[in-house]
Write an enzyme that holds these catalytic residues in place. Structure first.
Site, PDB file in Angstrom:
ATOM      1  N   SER A  31       0.840  -1.202   0.000  1.00 39.99           N
ATOM      2  CA  SER A  31       0.000   0.000   0.000  1.00 39.99           C
ATOM      3  C   SER A  31       0.879   1.259   0.000  1.00 39.99           C
ATOM      4  O   SER A  31       2.000   1.225   0.515  1.00 39.99           O
ATOM      5  CB  SER A  31      -0.868  -0.036   1.257  1.00 39.99           C
ATOM      6  OG  SER A  31      -2.000   0.775   1.113  1.00 39.99           O
ATOM      7  N   GLN A 108       0.506   6.285  -7.426  1.00 41.33           N
ATOM      8  CA  GLN A 108      -0.692   6.910  -6.841  1.00 41.33           C
ATOM      9  C   GLN A 108      -0.603   8.415  -7.073  1.00 41.33           C
ATOM     10  O   GLN A 108       0.261   9.088  -6.508  1.00 41.33           O
ATOM     11  CB  GLN A 108      -0.788   6.631  -5.337  1.00 41.33           C
ATOM     12  CG  GLN A 108      -2.096   7.161  -4.755  1.00 41.33           C
ATOM     13  CD  GLN A 108      -2.178   7.061  -3.233  1.00 41.33           C
ATOM     14  OE1 GLN A 108      -1.302   7.546  -2.534  1.00 41.33           O
ATOM     15  NE2 GLN A 108      -3.239   6.441  -2.738  1.00 41.33           N
ATOM     16  N   TYR A 195      -8.143  14.534   0.573  1.00 40.34           N
ATOM     17  CA  TYR A 195      -7.487  15.353  -0.450  1.00 40.34           C
ATOM     18  C   TYR A 195      -8.532  15.846  -1.449  1.00 40.34           C
ATOM     19  O   TYR A 195      -9.722  15.629  -1.267  1.00 40.34           O
ATOM     20  CB  TYR A 195      -6.324  14.568  -1.087  1.00 40.34           C
ATOM     21  CG  TYR A 195      -5.305  14.206  -0.039  1.00 40.34           C
ATOM     22  CD1 TYR A 195      -4.797  15.189   0.811  1.00 40.34           C
ATOM     23  CD2 TYR A 195      -4.909  12.895   0.175  1.00 40.34           C
ATOM     24  CE1 TYR A 195      -3.898  14.880   1.826  1.00 40.34           C
ATOM     25  CE2 TYR A 195      -4.016  12.571   1.195  1.00 40.34           C
ATOM     26  CZ  TYR A 195      -3.515  13.569   2.011  1.00 40.34           C
ATOM     27  OH  TYR A 195      -2.644  13.264   3.024  1.00 40.34           O
ATOM     28  N   ARG A 243      -8.549   5.085  -5.149  1.00 41.84           N
ATOM     29  CA  ARG A 243      -8.630   4.909  -3.689  1.00 41.84           C
ATOM     30  C   ARG A 243      -9.714   5.824  -3.150  1.00 41.84           C
ATOM     31  O   ARG A 243      -9.693   7.031  -3.400  1.00 41.84           O
ATOM     32  CB  ARG A 243      -7.289   5.195  -3.009  1.00 41.84           C
ATOM     33  CG  ARG A 243      -7.372   5.046  -1.497  1.00 41.84           C
ATOM     34  CD  ARG A 243      -6.029   4.943  -0.806  1.00 41.84           C
ATOM     35  NE  ARG A 243      -5.741   3.539  -0.482  1.00 41.84           N
ATOM     36  CZ  ARG A 243      -4.883   3.139   0.454  1.00 41.84           C
ATOM     37  NH1 ARG A 243      -4.197   4.016   1.149  1.00 41.84           N
ATOM     38  NH2 ARG A 243      -4.680   1.867   0.681  1.00 41.84           N
ATOM     39  N   ARG A 340       2.065  -0.933   6.954  1.00 46.01           N
ATOM     40  CA  ARG A 340       3.032  -0.997   8.057  1.00 46.01           C
ATOM     41  C   ARG A 340       3.641  -2.386   8.228  1.00 46.01           C
ATOM     42  O   ARG A 340       4.795  -2.518   8.631  1.00 46.01           O
ATOM     43  CB  ARG A 340       2.360  -0.519   9.348  1.00 46.01           C
ATOM     44  CG  ARG A 340       2.086   0.972   9.310  1.00 46.01           C
ATOM     45  CD  ARG A 340       1.076   1.393  10.331  1.00 46.01           C
ATOM     46  NE  ARG A 340      -0.251   0.865  10.049  1.00 46.01           N
ATOM     47  CZ  ARG A 340      -1.327   1.091  10.785  1.00 46.01           C
ATOM     48  NH1 ARG A 340      -1.234   1.850  11.860  1.00 46.01           N
ATOM     49  NH2 ARG A 340      -2.507   0.587  10.459  1.00 46.01           N
TER      50      ARG A 340
HETATM   51  C1  LIG Z   1       4.036   5.810   6.698  1.00 49.52           C
HETATM   52  C2  LIG Z   1       2.701   5.760   6.013  1.00 49.52           C
HETATM   53  C3  LIG Z   1       2.481   6.576   4.917  1.00 49.52           C
HETATM   54  C4  LIG Z   1       1.280   6.511   4.218  1.00 49.52           C
HETATM   55  N1  LIG Z   1       1.128   7.205   3.060  1.00 49.52           N
HETATM   56  C5  LIG Z   1       0.046   7.014   2.290  1.00 49.52           C
HETATM   57  C6  LIG Z   1      -0.031   7.579   0.997  1.00 49.52           C
HETATM   58  O1  LIG Z   1       0.906   8.212   0.491  1.00 49.52           O
HETATM   59  N2  LIG Z   1      -1.181   7.383   0.310  1.00 49.52           N
HETATM   60  C7  LIG Z   1      -2.220   6.657   0.814  1.00 49.52           C
HETATM   61  O2  LIG Z   1      -3.241   6.516   0.151  1.00 49.52           O
HETATM   62  N3  LIG Z   1      -2.152   6.085   2.011  1.00 49.52           N
HETATM   63  C8  LIG Z   1      -1.045   6.216   2.753  1.00 49.52           C
HETATM   64  N4  LIG Z   1      -0.932   5.576   3.947  1.00 49.52           N
HETATM   65  C9  LIG Z   1      -2.006   4.654   4.375  1.00 49.52           C
HETATM   66  C10 LIG Z   1      -1.639   3.205   3.998  1.00 49.52           C
HETATM   67  O3  LIG Z   1      -1.557   3.040   2.599  1.00 49.52           O
HETATM   68  C11 LIG Z   1      -2.652   2.199   4.567  1.00 49.52           C
HETATM   69  O4  LIG Z   1      -3.897   2.435   3.974  1.00 49.52           O
HETATM   70  C12 LIG Z   1      -2.780   2.264   6.088  1.00 49.52           C
HETATM   71  O5  LIG Z   1      -1.501   2.378   6.711  1.00 49.52           O
HETATM   72  C13 LIG Z   1      -3.484   1.029   6.665  1.00 49.52           C
HETATM   73  O6  LIG Z   1      -2.795  -0.134   6.313  1.00 49.52           O
HETATM   74  P1  LIG Z   1      -1.818  -0.938   7.355  1.00 49.52           P
HETATM   75  O7  LIG Z   1      -2.632  -1.253   8.578  1.00 49.52           O
HETATM   76  O8  LIG Z   1      -1.418  -2.187   6.602  1.00 49.52           O
HETATM   77  O9  LIG Z   1      -0.663  -0.049   7.673  1.00 49.52           O
HETATM   78  C14 LIG Z   1       0.253   5.658   4.679  1.00 49.52           C
HETATM   79  C15 LIG Z   1       0.460   4.885   5.823  1.00 49.52           C
HETATM   80  C16 LIG Z   1       1.673   4.918   6.483  1.00 49.52           C
HETATM   81  C17 LIG Z   1       1.888   4.037   7.680  1.00 49.52           C
END
Ligand SMILES: Cc1cc2nc3c(=O)[nH]c(=O)nc-3n(C[C@H](O)[C@H](O)[C@H](O)COP(=O)(O)O)c2cc1C
Length: 393
Positions: A31, A108, A195, A243, A340
């Site tokens: 992701s 993205q 956004y 998304r 993560r």
């Molecule tokens: C460090 C970090 C940066 C993120 N940056 C983005 C991003 O640039 N675009 C986006 O749509 N989501 C972003 N997210 C959200 C993740 O893509 C994801 O949807 C969210 O962390 C939940 O998934 P997880 O539980 O596997 O971490 C970010 C999450 C983290 C932890």
């Protein structure tokens, strides 16, 4: 249970996935994760290593972070973009590496709207101010459907007029063309996390009285026009993802029923996968409306898939092999995305394959690792067998 040929059936998580001209090697997606370490909007060696290691670890599709369509639509000075040829070239180095590992690369595209000109997350996403200006990082003005600041102390964004709307759509089209030059296989429109697209969708942030506001159709108009324009610029054989924040995460905002209507409209405009996320319209404090339990967006992905017919990707605390495999096996989503967990374990797919008995897990790794690890496994087997022998008299 074995199939007719006697081989165990492949775990659904490791079955290939075909969309348009693309075959993903399994259902595991990295992701998007913003890193706040781009230089002049270009990705760096950090991004090559950060994203490259996920491709080496067996993921099928590696998303780069939210990447802006213009300099002024970035969240921070350290966020990347794809609004210059030099940036596209820097991304190309990364997509070439990802492809060399048997994975595919996804872009993205985003525009932060009213959420521009902030500091990094470790500084609380604070709006840039005088202190930053003194360090050569002055704030700049954002644009949004309505002139409502993101939070107390943030700048009041300029209300977008018809020219602004046309320009933002045109910027996405140019960015889509550069995304192709940069070698990406999948393009995702970032319509989530508060956004600019979600700012139009949500009645909390869209108070317009023209054709781009008001009822659901009016609030969806900007996102749908933008999607049509991007689809027209993105090759027909390459998948387009969108998304969405399936719910705003704030009372009186965008709902799951709204997302189902949006998903149907997006599907007719050539969107292949709805990437199901949530929140972001009013800041992190509202997110508790979607409790953070394992797989917390899966119920959204399941319902949207069933009621709109679009393919879905679920994200959010997916960390276990059997958990992820179950979602795919039960048809609750088509792809799982992990963020993560990949930071914790970039080889998550290899370990998941081992746990699920899905083929030879080391086949997902580069030869320079797999050859040694296979030998190590053989040696371990031999020494275990030897130590199980009864000791000679
Ligand atoms: C460090 C970090 C940066 C993120 N940056 C983005 C991003 O640039 N675009 C986006 O749509 N989501 C972003 N997210 C959200 C993740 O893509 C994801 O949807 C969210 O962390 C939940 O998934 P997880 O539980 O596997 O971490 C970010 C999450 C983290 C932890």
């Amino acid at each position: 249970m074995d199939d007719a040929a006697g081989a165990a059936p492949m775990a659904p998580l490791f079955t290939p996935y075909e969309i348009r001209g693309l075959t993903l090697r399994n259902r595991i997606v990295v992701s998007p994760m913003s890193q706040y370490c781009s230089v002049e909007g270009a990705p760096t060696d950090w991004h090559l290593v950060h994203l490259g290691k996920f491709a080496m670890g067996g993921a099928a599709l590696v998303f780069c972070e939210e990447t802006s369509v213009s300099e002024k639509s970035r969240k921070t000075y350290d966020c990347p973009g794809i609004y210059t040829d030099a940036q596209a070239k820097a991304w190309r180095r990364i997509t070439d590496f990802i492809h060399g590992q048997g994975a595919h690369a996804a872009m993205q595209l985003g525009h932060a709207g009213r959420k521009v000109a902030t500091r990094a997350p470790w500084d609380g996403f604070a709006p840039l101010g005088e202190e930053d200006a003194a360090k050569g990082r002055p704030p700049w003005a954002g644009i949004a459907p309505s002139p409502i600041p993101f939070r107390n102390g943030a700048m009041v964004p300029k209300e977008m007029d018809a020219d602004d709307i046309r320009r933002v759509i045109a910027l996405h089209v140019e960015a889509a063309q550069r995304t192709l030059d940069a070698g990406f296989d999948v393009l995702e429109i970032h319509g989530a996390h508060g956004y600019v697209i979600q700012q139009f969708l949500s009645p909390i942030t869209n108070k317009r009285t023209d054709a781009y506001g008001g009822d659901l159709a009016g609030r969806m108009r900007f996102g749908l026009e933008l999607t049509e324009a991007v689809r027209g610029a993105w090759p027909a054989d390459r998948p387009l993802f969108f998304r969405a924040s399936c719910v705003d995460g704030a009372l009186g905002g965008w709902s799951l029923d709204d997302t189902i209507v949006l998903a149907r409209e997006l599907k007719t405009r050539g969107v292949d996968v709805l990437d199901c996320s949530s929140g972001g319209i009013e800041g992190p404090l509202t997110l508790h409306l979607v409790p953070r339990v394992p797989g917390y967006h899966v119920p959204f992905a399941e319902r949207i898939r069933a009621q709109s017919g679009i393919s879905t990707m679920a994200v959010g605390l997916i960390t276990e092999a059997h958990q992820a495999n179950g979602y795919i096996a039960e048809g609750r989503c088509d792809l799982v995305a992990l963020a993560r967990e990949f930071m914790w374990n970039p080889n998550w797919p290899v370990h998941a394959a081992a746990e699920l008995g899905a083929g030879n897990p080391l086949d997902l790794m580069p030869r320079s690792y797999a050859w040694w690890l296979k030998r190590r496994a053989e040696v371990a087997k031999i020494s275990a067998a030897a130590s199980a022998q009864p000791a000679a008299e």
